[in-house]
Every structure is written in C-alpha cells, then in structure tokens.
Motif scaffolding. Structure first.
Motif, PDB file in Angstrom:
ATOM      1  N   VAL A 221      16.743   7.388 -32.008  1.00 44.41           N
ATOM      2  CA  VAL A 221      17.573   8.037 -33.025  1.00 44.41           C
ATOM      3  C   VAL A 221      19.040   7.721 -32.734  1.00 44.41           C
ATOM      4  CG1 VAL A 221      18.182  10.248 -34.063  1.00 44.41           C
ATOM      5  CG2 VAL A 221      15.853   9.876 -33.214  1.00 44.41           C
ATOM      6  N   MET A 222      19.797   7.358 -33.778  1.00 45.67           N
ATOM      7  CA  MET A 222      21.196   7.002 -33.580  1.00 45.67           C
ATOM      8  C   MET A 222      22.091   8.244 -33.626  1.00 45.67           C
ATOM      9  SD  MET A 222      23.701   4.581 -35.912  1.00 45.67           S
ATOM     10  CE  MET A 222      22.876   3.021 -35.597  1.00 45.67           C
ATOM     11  N   ASN A 223      22.926   8.413 -32.603  1.00 44.29           N
ATOM     12  CA  ASN A 223      23.863   9.540 -32.621  1.00 44.29           C
ATOM     13  C   ASN A 223      25.210   9.126 -33.211  1.00 44.29           C
ATOM     14  OD1 ASN A 223      25.360   8.241 -30.586  1.00 44.29           O
ATOM     15  ND2 ASN A 223      24.691   9.613 -28.957  1.00 44.29           N
ATOM     16  N   GLU A 224      26.164  10.045 -33.178  1.00 44.07           N
ATOM     17  CA  GLU A 224      27.455   9.811 -33.837  1.00 44.07           C
ATOM     18  C   GLU A 224      28.222   8.634 -33.255  1.00 44.07           C
ATOM     19  OE1 GLU A 224      26.850  14.372 -33.821  1.00 44.07           O
ATOM     20  OE2 GLU A 224      26.237  12.618 -32.659  1.00 44.07           O
ATOM     21  N   LYS A 225      27.964   8.326 -31.998  1.00 50.13           N
ATOM     22  CA  LYS A 225      28.665   7.212 -31.353  1.00 50.13           C
ATOM     23  C   LYS A 225      27.998   5.866 -31.609  1.00 50.13           C
ATOM     24  CE  LYS A 225      30.601   9.858 -27.468  1.00 50.13           C
ATOM     25  NZ  LYS A 225      30.630   9.977 -25.985  1.00 50.13           N
ATOM     26  N   GLY A 226      26.840   5.903 -32.253  1.00 54.15           N
ATOM     27  CA  GLY A 226      26.095   4.674 -32.459  1.00 54.15           C
ATOM     28  C   GLY A 226      25.165   4.356 -31.309  1.00 54.15           C
ATOM     29  N   ASP A 227      25.005   5.314 -30.374  1.00 57.07           N
ATOM     30  CA  ASP A 227      24.080   5.136 -29.260  1.00 57.07           C
ATOM     31  C   ASP A 227      22.667   5.542 -29.683  1.00 57.07           C
ATOM     32  OD1 ASP A 227      26.239   4.426 -27.620  1.00 57.07           O
ATOM     33  OD2 ASP A 227      26.592   6.513 -27.026  1.00 57.07           O
ATOM     34  N   TRP A 228      21.671   4.934 -29.030  1.00 64.49           N
ATOM     35  CA  TRP A 228      20.285   5.232 -29.351  1.00 64.49           C
ATOM     36  C   TRP A 228      19.716   6.252 -28.372  1.00 64.49           C
ATOM     37  CZ3 TRP A 228      18.510   3.986 -33.910  1.00 64.49           C
ATOM     38  CH2 TRP A 228      19.082   2.908 -34.585  1.00 64.49           C
ATOM     39  N   VAL A 229      19.124   7.311 -28.920  1.00 62.87           N
ATOM     40  CA  VAL A 229      18.571   8.417 -28.131  1.00 62.87           C
ATOM     41  C   VAL A 229      17.051   8.420 -28.296  1.00 62.87           C
ATOM     42  CG1 VAL A 229      18.505  10.924 -27.849  1.00 62.87           C
ATOM     43  CG2 VAL A 229      20.666   9.786 -28.444  1.00 62.87           C
ATOM     44  N   ASP A 230      16.324   8.435 -27.189  1.00 59.23           N
ATOM     45  CA  ASP A 230      14.869   8.422 -27.239  1.00 59.23           C
ATOM     46  C   ASP A 230      14.319   9.711 -27.827  1.00 59.23           C
ATOM     47  OD1 ASP A 230      14.254   5.894 -26.226  1.00 59.23           O
ATOM     48  OD2 ASP A 230      14.435   6.562 -24.153  1.00 59.23           O
ATOM     49  N   ALA A 231      13.237   9.583 -28.610  1.00 56.39           N
ATOM     50  CA  ALA A 231      12.520  10.747 -29.153  1.00 56.39           C
ATOM     51  C   ALA A 231      11.027  10.548 -28.895  1.00 56.39           C
ATOM     52  CB  ALA A 231      12.799  10.896 -30.650  1.00 56.39           C
ATOM     53  N   PRO A 232      10.607  10.648 -27.619  1.00 58.71           N
ATOM     54  CA  PRO A 232       9.202  10.403 -27.267  1.00 58.71           C
ATOM     55  C   PRO A 232       8.297  11.538 -27.726  1.00 58.71           C
ATOM     56  CG  PRO A 232      10.385  11.229 -25.367  1.00 58.71           C
ATOM     57  CD  PRO A 232      11.413  11.051 -26.453  1.00 58.71           C
ATOM     58  N   PRO A 233       6.975  11.328 -27.719  1.00 60.98           N
ATOM     59  CA  PRO A 233       6.056  12.417 -28.054  1.00 60.98           C
ATOM     60  C   PRO A 233       6.259  13.604 -27.123  1.00 60.98           C
ATOM     61  CG  PRO A 233       4.902  10.320 -28.011  1.00 60.98           C
ATOM     62  CD  PRO A 233       6.265  10.055 -27.466  1.00 60.98           C
ATOM     63  N   LEU A 234       6.052  14.793 -27.669  1.00 55.30           N
ATOM     64  CA  LEU A 234       6.258  16.026 -26.915  1.00 55.30           C
ATOM     65  C   LEU A 234       5.027  16.911 -27.070  1.00 55.30           C
ATOM     66  CD1 LEU A 234       8.220  18.022 -25.396  1.00 55.30           C
ATOM     67  CD2 LEU A 234       8.869  18.864 -27.673  1.00 55.30           C
ATOM     68  N   VAL A 235       4.535  17.443 -25.955  1.00 55.59           N
ATOM     69  CA  VAL A 235       3.421  18.392 -25.959  1.00 55.59           C
ATOM     70  C   VAL A 235       3.892  19.664 -25.269  1.00 55.59           C
ATOM     71  CG1 VAL A 235       1.067  18.863 -25.189  1.00 55.59           C
ATOM     72  CG2 VAL A 235       1.701  16.546 -25.895  1.00 55.59           C
ATOM     73  N   GLU A 236       3.733  20.793 -25.955  1.00 51.83           N
ATOM     74  CA  GLU A 236       4.097  22.094 -25.374  1.00 51.83           C
ATOM     75  C   GLU A 236       2.921  23.049 -25.513  1.00 51.83           C
ATOM     76  OE1 GLU A 236       7.685  23.951 -26.616  1.00 51.83           O
ATOM     77  OE2 GLU A 236       8.943  22.573 -25.470  1.00 51.83           O
ATOM     78  N   ASN A 237       2.515  23.629 -24.389  1.00 53.95           N
ATOM     79  CA  ASN A 237       1.397  24.578 -24.367  1.00 53.95           C
ATOM     80  C   ASN A 237       0.148  23.992 -25.015  1.00 53.95           C
ATOM     81  OD1 ASN A 237       3.050  26.620 -23.167  1.00 53.95           O
ATOM     82  ND2 ASN A 237       3.903  27.072 -25.199  1.00 53.95           N
ATOM     83  N   GLY A 238      -0.084  22.703 -24.738  1.00 50.57           N
ATOM     84  CA  GLY A 238      -1.282  22.040 -25.242  1.00 50.57           C
ATOM     85  C   GLY A 238      -1.210  21.606 -26.694  1.00 50.57           C
ATOM     86  N   GLU A 239      -0.088  21.853 -27.363  1.00 48.57           N
ATOM     87  CA  GLU A 239       0.058  21.493 -28.771  1.00 48.57           C
ATOM     88  C   GLU A 239       1.002  20.298 -28.917  1.00 48.57           C
ATOM     89  OE1 GLU A 239       1.191  24.005 -32.738  1.00 48.57           O
ATOM     90  OE2 GLU A 239       2.797  23.748 -31.259  1.00 48.57           O
ATOM     91  N   GLU A 240       0.577  19.322 -29.701  1.00 45.14           N
ATOM     92  CA  GLU A 240       1.445  18.182 -29.979  1.00 45.14           C
ATOM     93  C   GLU A 240       2.527  18.596 -30.981  1.00 45.14           C
ATOM     94  OE1 GLU A 240      -0.214  14.148 -30.448  1.00 45.14           O
ATOM     95  OE2 GLU A 240      -2.185  15.116 -30.340  1.00 45.14           O
ATOM     96  N   ALA A 241       3.777  18.427 -30.595  1.00 46.70           N
ATOM     97  CA  ALA A 241       4.873  18.723 -31.514  1.00 46.70           C
ATOM     98  C   ALA A 241       4.963  17.629 -32.571  1.00 46.70           C
ATOM     99  CB  ALA A 241       6.189  18.813 -30.745  1.00 46.70           C
ATOM    100  N   LEU A 242       5.446  17.990 -33.741  1.00 48.35           N
ATOM    101  CA  LEU A 242       5.771  17.008 -34.766  1.00 48.35           C
ATOM    102  C   LEU A 242       7.273  16.749 -34.737  1.00 48.35           C
ATOM    103  CD1 LEU A 242       3.668  18.120 -37.884  1.00 48.35           C
ATOM    104  CD2 LEU A 242       3.054  16.505 -36.093  1.00 48.35           C
ATOM    105  N   VAL A 243       7.655  15.519 -35.004  1.00 48.94           N
ATOM    106  CA  VAL A 243       9.067  15.187 -35.143  1.00 48.94           C
ATOM    107  C   VAL A 243       9.424  15.295 -36.625  1.00 48.94           C
ATOM    108  CG1 VAL A 243      10.838  13.415 -34.854  1.00 48.94           C
ATOM    109  CG2 VAL A 243       9.003  13.625 -33.175  1.00 48.94           C
TER     110      VAL A 243
END
Length: 349
Positions: A221-243
């Motif tokens: 994901v591109m931030n305000e500076k034009g840098d790329w920020v990772d958005a990997p899969p996330l699991v919390e309490n056994g549940e897959e988060a949606l982006v």
C-alpha cells in the motif's frame, strides 16, 4: 498556516467490526468512527469480527484450486473476452495496469447474480448479466456461497461508513440493488525464479470499497510519501481478517476525505490465491461529493459509477482495449483516465 506535514502511515489499522451488529447505536457508532478514521488516514484497514464462516472460506479456496489446476485450453472455454457481460476466465497477460506491463497472474471473475429478465440485462447494460459456470463439482455452489456472505458483509460495512459520515445507516441501501460488484478468484502461480517486483501494477480500485481475502504476503500500500507498506494476511483469534480498502467512488463522495489508496502486488515466489470482492452501487448511480464535502475548492466531478467502472475496464483488459482501438467500443463520455485518484494521483502529478 503550519508547514508541518502529516505523519505517513507505516502499518494498516485493525478494526473489530463485531459491534456493527449490536443492538446499541452507540456501539455501532464507535465501530463506524474507527472505520472512518482508518478510511481517512490510510484508506486501508483490516477487519476482524466479520462473521464469515471458516468452512465457506475453505470451500472457496478448494473450488479455486480445482479450476486453476486445469489445462489452459480448458480454462479458455470460459474466456472473459467471449462473455456477454465481462465475466469468466482472465488469462495471464490480459490485464495491464499503470506499469504498462502484463500482470503475472490468472483469474476467474464472478458478478452479481442478475436474472435474465432484469431490466438492466434486457437493455444490455455493460458488466451486468449472468455468470457462466465451469462444469466442476461444487464450484458454482461454493463460489456463490462465499459471494453471498461477503456481499452481505459489504452491505453492513456500507452502513458503518454511512454512520462515519454522519448519515443515516441505510443511506446507501437503495443504491445497491443490482450492482456490477465483482468477486475475483486470482491465482499467482509458483515461480521459483521470481524477482522482488510488482505482479500487479500500482492502481486504485474503481468501486466504493474492496473486501479482500488472501493467503500469502505480497500486497503493498502506498503512503503519503510514496513509500510502499506491506499488508500481509492477518489472523486474530483463529479468524482470518479481511483487508478493506477505499475505492474511487467513496473518494469522490467524500471529496478526498476518504482516500482511494494506491496499491500493488509484489512479485513473490510462492503460489498465491487472492479473493477480492469489489463492492459497488448500481450501474446508473451518479456519484458526486456529499453536501457536507461539496465546496468550491474540491475538484471532484460527478461520475456515473457504472461508466467509471466500464471505462477503467476498457483501458485495462486487452480484449477491450482492442475493441476501443478498432472502433467496436468507445469510452463513455464521462470516462476518467487511470491514476486519477488517491496517493497515486498525487505522486503522478
């Protein structure tokens, strides 16, 4: 006036949305406030507490693997270029985004289940119409089961975004009856020699917002500076988060208060599956800044949501680009170019 620049985000916020189903308006507003903050500051958020059953996600993945494991000639029987309503199999190299280079992926696109006698279908409205299903065991049932669940989640998220904008919760409900909302089953094949480079060029999503499920890292994901920020899969309490990410139409509605943040997929060696549903309003819905955001200073013009989506497709898919080039198709009158929204717009300028 201060010269202080806002701090660029370096991670994606997480919002537990379980209380969007609460009987308490106060609880629902609290979640909506968190959603609105993330939409304004980042344009992306993870959501947990979404309630999509794990077995439906498992069936979605199994059906997708079954389809993509077939030989290319079998998959090409459902080629999107032969579809009446822009649905079906998308082979590697069919799509070209901002980089100008074909993407290293294949996909199968599924749309909202519009009946053949629906007025939009009878009028030949672009992007609206029946799906064509491969003759594979449980494929149709598994995909539609997940589609219906994630689409219902989209309605609930839309009510949350309405609250975040100080609107009635049902403000957007009448705008979503037969939308061109597409679920994509995307497959990135294993490539042991892959270099660390984009698999999908930088872009924003055309619709109101996107709900993404994926199983491997790669999204950036591109931030305000034009840098790329990772958005990997996330699991919390056994549940897959949606982006969840804001699309062009919510950026227009809020005159940039919610931002359609640019993103891309980094090329990784692992085999990767990704399942975004692009949540849209009905094709002929006119989108313009809401009254509280409408001012002489903003530059957002009124758009037809369907025309915007179709014009972007005409500029992205190879078979549609060829139709435009040879005069078989034309860009809508209010078409916008690519790289028109979000941080990508800022850095392009």
């Amino acid at each position: 006036m201060s010269d202080t620049q806002p701090i660029a985000f370096t991670s994606i916020p997480v919002v537990n949305i379980a209380d969007l189903w609460s009987d308490s308006l106060t609880d629902r507003k609290k979640v909506a406030f968190e959603m609105g903050q993330a939409a304004s500051a980042v344009g992306f958020l993870y959501v947990t507490g979404h309630g999509i059953p794990a077995d439906k996600i498992k069936a979605l993945r199994e059906a997708s693997r079954q389809f993509f494991a077939q030989p290319l000639e079998q998959k090409m029987q459902y080629y999107i270029g032969a579809s009446k309503s822009h649905k079906g199999f998308v082979p590697e190299g069919e799509e070209i985004y901002g980089s100008g280079k074909p993407d290293k992926k294949e996909a199968f696109d599924v749309g909202f289940q519009a009946p053949d006698d629906h007025p939009l279908v009878l009028k030949g409205t672009p992007l609206i119409g029946a799906n064509e299903w491969p003759d594979l065991p449980q494929f149709r049932a598994s995909i539609l089961d997940y589609y219906e669940s994630v689409f219902a989640l989209g309605r609930k998220l839309f009510s949350g975004f309405a609250l975040a904008l100080n609107l009635p919760e049902d403000h957007f409900e009448s705008m979503v009856t037969c939308p061109p909302s597409k679920l994509r089953l995307i497959h990135y094949p294993f490539n042991a020699d892959a270099e660390d480079r984009p698999g999908i060029g930088a872009h924003t999503d055309y619709e109101c917002f996107t709900m993404l499920l994926s199983d491997q890292p790669g999204l950036e994901v591109m931030n305000e500076k034009g840098d790329w920020v990772d958005a990997p899969p996330l699991v919390e309490n056994g549940e897959e988060a949606l982006v969840i990410n804001i699309g062009d139409m919510l950026e227009v509605l809020t005159a940039g208060q919610f931002i359609a943040t640019s993103h891309r997929v980094r090329k990784v060696s692992q085999e990767r599956y990704s399942f975004p549903l692009f949540f849209a309003c009905d094709y002929h819905t006119l989108i313009k800044p809401l009254p509280q955001f409408d001012s002489q200073e903003q530059s957002y013009k009124e758009l037809s949501i369907g025309e915007h989506m179709y014009s972007q497709a005409l500029q992205t898919y190879r078979y549609l680009r060829e139709k435009v080039a040879n005069g078989e198709a034309a860009l809508p009158e209010r078409a916008t170019g690519v790289a028109t929204f979000g941080h990508l717009k800022k850095h392009k300028n």
